[in-house]
Design an enzyme around this catalytic site. Structure first.
Site, PDB file in Angstrom:
ATOM      1  N   HIS A   1     -40.405   7.334  -1.329  1.00 27.33           N
ATOM      2  CA  HIS A   1     -39.066   6.882  -1.728  1.00 27.33           C
ATOM      3  C   HIS A   1     -38.118   6.892  -0.522  1.00 27.33           C
ATOM      4  O   HIS A   1     -37.469   5.887  -0.214  1.00 27.33           O
ATOM      5  CB  HIS A   1     -38.546   7.800  -2.845  1.00 27.33           C
ATOM      6  CG  HIS A   1     -37.193   7.434  -3.369  1.00 27.33           C
ATOM      7  ND1 HIS A   1     -37.010   6.687  -4.518  1.00 27.33           N
ATOM      8  CD2 HIS A   1     -35.946   7.694  -2.905  1.00 27.33           C
ATOM      9  CE1 HIS A   1     -35.713   6.517  -4.732  1.00 27.33           C
ATOM     10  NE2 HIS A   1     -35.047   7.129  -3.768  1.00 27.33           N
ATOM     11  N   GLU A   2     -38.074   8.022   0.153  1.00 30.03           N
ATOM     12  CA  GLU A   2     -37.149   8.134   1.287  1.00 30.03           C
ATOM     13  C   GLU A   2     -37.593   7.247   2.448  1.00 30.03           C
ATOM     14  O   GLU A   2     -36.761   6.715   3.185  1.00 30.03           O
ATOM     15  CB  GLU A   2     -37.003   9.591   1.725  1.00 30.03           C
ATOM     16  CG  GLU A   2     -36.542  10.548   0.614  1.00 30.03           C
ATOM     17  CD  GLU A   2     -35.278  10.092  -0.120  1.00 30.03           C
ATOM     18  OE1 GLU A   2     -34.462   9.371   0.488  1.00 30.03           O
ATOM     19  OE2 GLU A   2     -35.135  10.443  -1.315  1.00 30.03           O
TER      20      GLU A   2
ATOM     21  N   HIS B   1     -36.054   3.928   1.876  1.00 31.79           N
ATOM     22  CA  HIS B   1     -34.678   3.922   2.404  1.00 31.79           C
ATOM     23  C   HIS B   1     -34.718   3.803   3.932  1.00 31.79           C
ATOM     24  O   HIS B   1     -33.948   3.056   4.542  1.00 31.79           O
ATOM     25  CB  HIS B   1     -33.958   5.226   2.042  1.00 31.79           C
ATOM     26  CG  HIS B   1     -33.463   5.310   0.629  1.00 31.79           C
ATOM     27  ND1 HIS B   1     -32.582   4.407   0.096  1.00 31.79           N
ATOM     28  CD2 HIS B   1     -33.704   6.217  -0.356  1.00 31.79           C
ATOM     29  CE1 HIS B   1     -32.293   4.748  -1.162  1.00 31.79           C
ATOM     30  NE2 HIS B   1     -32.967   5.842  -1.470  1.00 31.79           N
TER      31      HIS B   1
ATOM     32  N   GLU C   1     -31.212   1.505  -2.857  1.00 33.95           N
ATOM     33  CA  GLU C   1     -32.165   2.043  -3.831  1.00 33.95           C
ATOM     34  C   GLU C   1     -33.266   1.022  -4.127  1.00 33.95           C
ATOM     35  O   GLU C   1     -34.398   1.407  -4.448  1.00 33.95           O
ATOM     36  CB  GLU C   1     -31.405   2.424  -5.106  1.00 33.95           C
ATOM     37  CG  GLU C   1     -32.155   3.350  -6.033  1.00 33.95           C
ATOM     38  CD  GLU C   1     -32.302   4.782  -5.524  1.00 33.95           C
ATOM     39  OE1 GLU C   1     -31.680   5.142  -4.500  1.00 33.95           O
ATOM     40  OE2 GLU C   1     -33.062   5.538  -6.160  1.00 33.95           O
TER      41      GLU C   1
END
Lengths: 500, 500
Positions: A256-257, A260, A295
């Site tokens: 997830h990160e 980003h 996101e």
């Protein structure tokens, strides 16, 4: 635009100090670190709105007057001027009150949550609502005061647009959630075995690198709550959390990160230290154009790539090499089904891909109702629990697992929740368009993520904050935000997983 | 004095960014980090010398006029005003040229050192000398232009005072070095065994904690060159280096930096974010009153405590627990003798306690001669090599091991070397006075360092930058800087070690 470079430098310095406070700082440093961060934040704002900066912007505007309205320089100047107007509209006393409220609020909230005592937090929340209503009035709005509060995080989004979006999502997804409730659960015991933390760190990092996260301009650290933060595109850091008896937390936290991180690492280098790499409204050094757009990238790499069957068909062998004892008796298909288990729960940050949006919609609707006065703070727990029952069929046993679970309101902040669902929707839309390209599709089945990343760099990352979120979407997919591809993705995926 | 607090915040932020660049930053971040650091440095200076700050200082001065001249507020105001005068005397163009020279210089120097090519570095050094001579003229001096350059690092020190000091040190210490050269070497093979780096880290940290370094307000990291840096007294970090086949590097690196760290951790909390915790001349957030005073604390804990026989009579058992294989066949006495081996060498940063000052004196004398023009850059290698021969009896084989070894001159900086020897001298003087106290002496033989640290906190640390170095010394020991205790310490120690 040297002044913009300095504003960017100050905001990046502020981010570095905050990253350090969460990852490296010894505990004794907290109070003075708070003062250092605050000094940088105030200086950045003061420099942005200073007479000197405004004169320079006026001069630059005159110099650039002959250029078309959508020329890079013109857009930068317009963005900077709009941000200055935004800040000058907010009285210093209001900012001061929010800061003070935030610092008291966090302490009161932490105690209230620990003691399951909503009543002790309610007065803080009432002040927070009142203060944000004031904030909405000075910022301005056409229809709903909550629109003004979302502007900083998701420019252009309104209560009206969200009503349509949320309505469609509920209509399409609630039947899925309910149908899955009737089905047997997949096997997932092996996810709860003992996974040594150093192995988890290495594996999470390897998967982040696999999707293209550049360690020459990045690093992975450990925090209680995973996050990504960038100090220009050249230094983009991610963190994840490690639970020795629940491996997916670190793995999907890192993916997830890393998503980003890919966004920030992909911003055009020519935009470094410019308004296109600086959120001048939110006063945050970031290249992503909105919280929702950001996101979309984290959710795309976490869910559309990292929770796909194709991904584990290829990488499960690597997972078994890292965890021979823990995954020796598991198949790739079992692993895929386990990491996609759908299970309604009370806690947003632990929610699966399908039920996550219900947590978000409930919060957003509640915030809007608090701000327009149609919901009172004292009635909040009841409203919360009713929605959890309606959406997820659960009875909230106490406010700690309900209305007190999120940190957001304690910091004096209202207006940030919709980004999570907008990110999911946008990810679905971008992924649908991208994966129609046979080269990208072939890459996804063979473990080559360069083509997909190249698509995202071309259509999203490189532009930084140059275009609005919907302009980006129109350029990339031919239309503004549209929930249908996301709904189709979830419907297809979960119908197949649970034989609906 | 809120403005002083903000200057301190900015300088601390700059220090955090630099610490991060040396310990944590991914390699890609270097260029933009440089801009961020530079922006903070410029803003800190501009804020200090701004009309607004000067008006506030004038107002504070009027308010405090009734207080005695040595009242805390009066001294702070006087220090701030003196620093402002210092900065306003230096034209921005000169600072700009030094910055530019420094950034080119480091690249040219690194290449010249790698290729043993002094001629390619000589033009940079000529410009550095010329620029520092200009700097001396604008700063001002009474006798020697080099005095003006030392002011920033060691206020009050002059070529004249150093001439007396160095003369006395040479006279007393050269015979010791020469006599030791005739003696057999102690056993030291075991220091070169394999010491795993993670064990070294734990042991170094344990020894730093043993002398009182507070990990609630500190941490130990790894860098090529050890250093200490503080971001207020509440966050004081140290680093050391790890050589798997030379354990003393990490151990004494950590003790040395812990000594610096104790100074910063011991500054009175009331002085946090004030001029007494900010070097407003050097624009560096530090509580130590001069570079020499700072070095006195690192050398005191490294040498007078950490290289003492009494220390290892107590802690060698712990060393053996950490390193049972490496130190199993070694006695505490052998260990003590090995870590105090005196061996003249070419490299300053590797020099032992006795020969170290000769490296410093040689550099300081050379710098002063370059600045007053009595030595030309082209004659520098010859002068250097002659001094190494005279002091240490060694023939310098090449400039990489000679005049090109230190980074200092490549950054455009001249005037910093004398601090190291002043630190040694000051450490000897403070230690002599302190250890006359029977409670402190008893602590040193029993492994309780609290009484010695309490002495240093009382007489040195807590005052921060309130008093000058010599005022501190007079208050603590009854007299200003005096080399005799240091000379007595070295004479006693080495005469006994080498049976002179």
């Amino acid at each position: 635009m040297d002044a913009m470079g300095k504003v960017n430098d100050l905001l990046n310095a502020e981010s570095i100090l905050k990253w350090d406070a969460r990852t490296m700082m010894p505990p004794g440093g907290a109070v003075t670190r708070g003062k250092q961060v605050s000094t940088l934040a105030v200086l950045a704002r003061d420099l942005l709105v200073s007479d000197d900066t405004r004169r320079k912007l006026d001069a630059a505007a005159r110099e650039m007057a002959a250029k078309p309205e959508d020329a890079v320089e013109q857009v930068m100047i317009a963005q900077a001027r709009a941000a200055i107007d935004y800040h000058l509209a907010i009285p210093a006393s209001l900012l001061q009150r929010r800061t003070e409220l935030g610092s008291i609020g966090q302490v009161v909230w932490a105690k209230a949550r620990a003691e399951n005592d909503f009543a002790s937090f309610a007065p803080i929340l009432e002040q927070t609502v009142a203060l944000n209503r004031e904030m909405a009035e000075v910022i301005g709005y056409s229809e709903h005061p909550y629109d003004a509060l979302m502007f900083r995080f998701e420019p252009g989004e309104t209560v009206a647009t969200l009503k349509t979006l949320f309505g469609r999502l509920r209509e399409a997804l609630l039947p899925l959630v309910r149908a899955i409730g009737e089905k047997p659960e997949p096997r997932f015991d092996f996810l709860r075995r003992h996974y040594p933390i150093d192995r988890q760190h290495q594996f999470a990092l390897k998967m982040a690198e696999t999707v293209g996260y550049d360690l020459n301009r990045g690093r992975l650290d450990t925090t209680v709550h995973p996050f990504e933060v960038s100090f220009t595109r050249n230094d983009v850091r991610i963190t994840t959390r490690f639970n020795p008896t629940y491996m997916p937390a670190s793995l999907f936290g890192a993916l997830h990160e890393a998503g980003h991180g890919l966004y920030e690492q992909g911003v055009d280098d020519a935009y470094t230290r410019t308004p296109f790499a600086t959120d001048l409204v939110g006063l945050y050094a970031v290249g992503g154009v909105s919280f929702g757009a950001h996101e979309s990238q984290s959710r795309l790499w976490e869910n559309h790539v990292g929770r796909a069957r194709a991904f584990w068909n290829i990488h499960f062998a690597t997972a078994q090499e890292f965890y021979p004892e823990q995954l020796g008796d598991v198949t790739a298909e079992e692993f895929y089904r386990a990491i996609n288990r759908c299970k309604p729960g009370f806690i947003r940050v632990e929610a699966d891909e399908l039920t996550y949006d219900f947590h978000v919609m409930l919060r957003t609707d509640i915030e809007a109702a608090l701000i327009d006065g149609s919901l009172k703070v004292k009635d909040l727990p009841e409203a919360w629990n009713a929605k959890i029952k309606e959406y997820l069929g659960l009875d909230v046993p106490n406010d700690t697992l309900g209305v007190l679970q999120d940190v957001h309101w304690s910091s004096g902040q209202i207006g940030t929740f919709c980004n999570y669902t907008i990110g999911n929707v946008m990810a679905g839309q971008l992924f649908e368009t991208a994966s129609r390209d046979p080269v990208i599709a072939e890459g996804l089945s063979s473990g080559n993520y360069d083509p997909l990343r190249a698509f995202m760099v071309e259509h999203v990352h490189q532009h930084g904050r140059r275009y609005s979120r919907d302009t980006l979407l129109v350029k990339a997919t031919g239309r503004p935000l549209d929930p249908e591809p996301y709904i189709a993705h979830l419907t297809r995926k979960y119908s197949e997983l649970y034989e609906l």
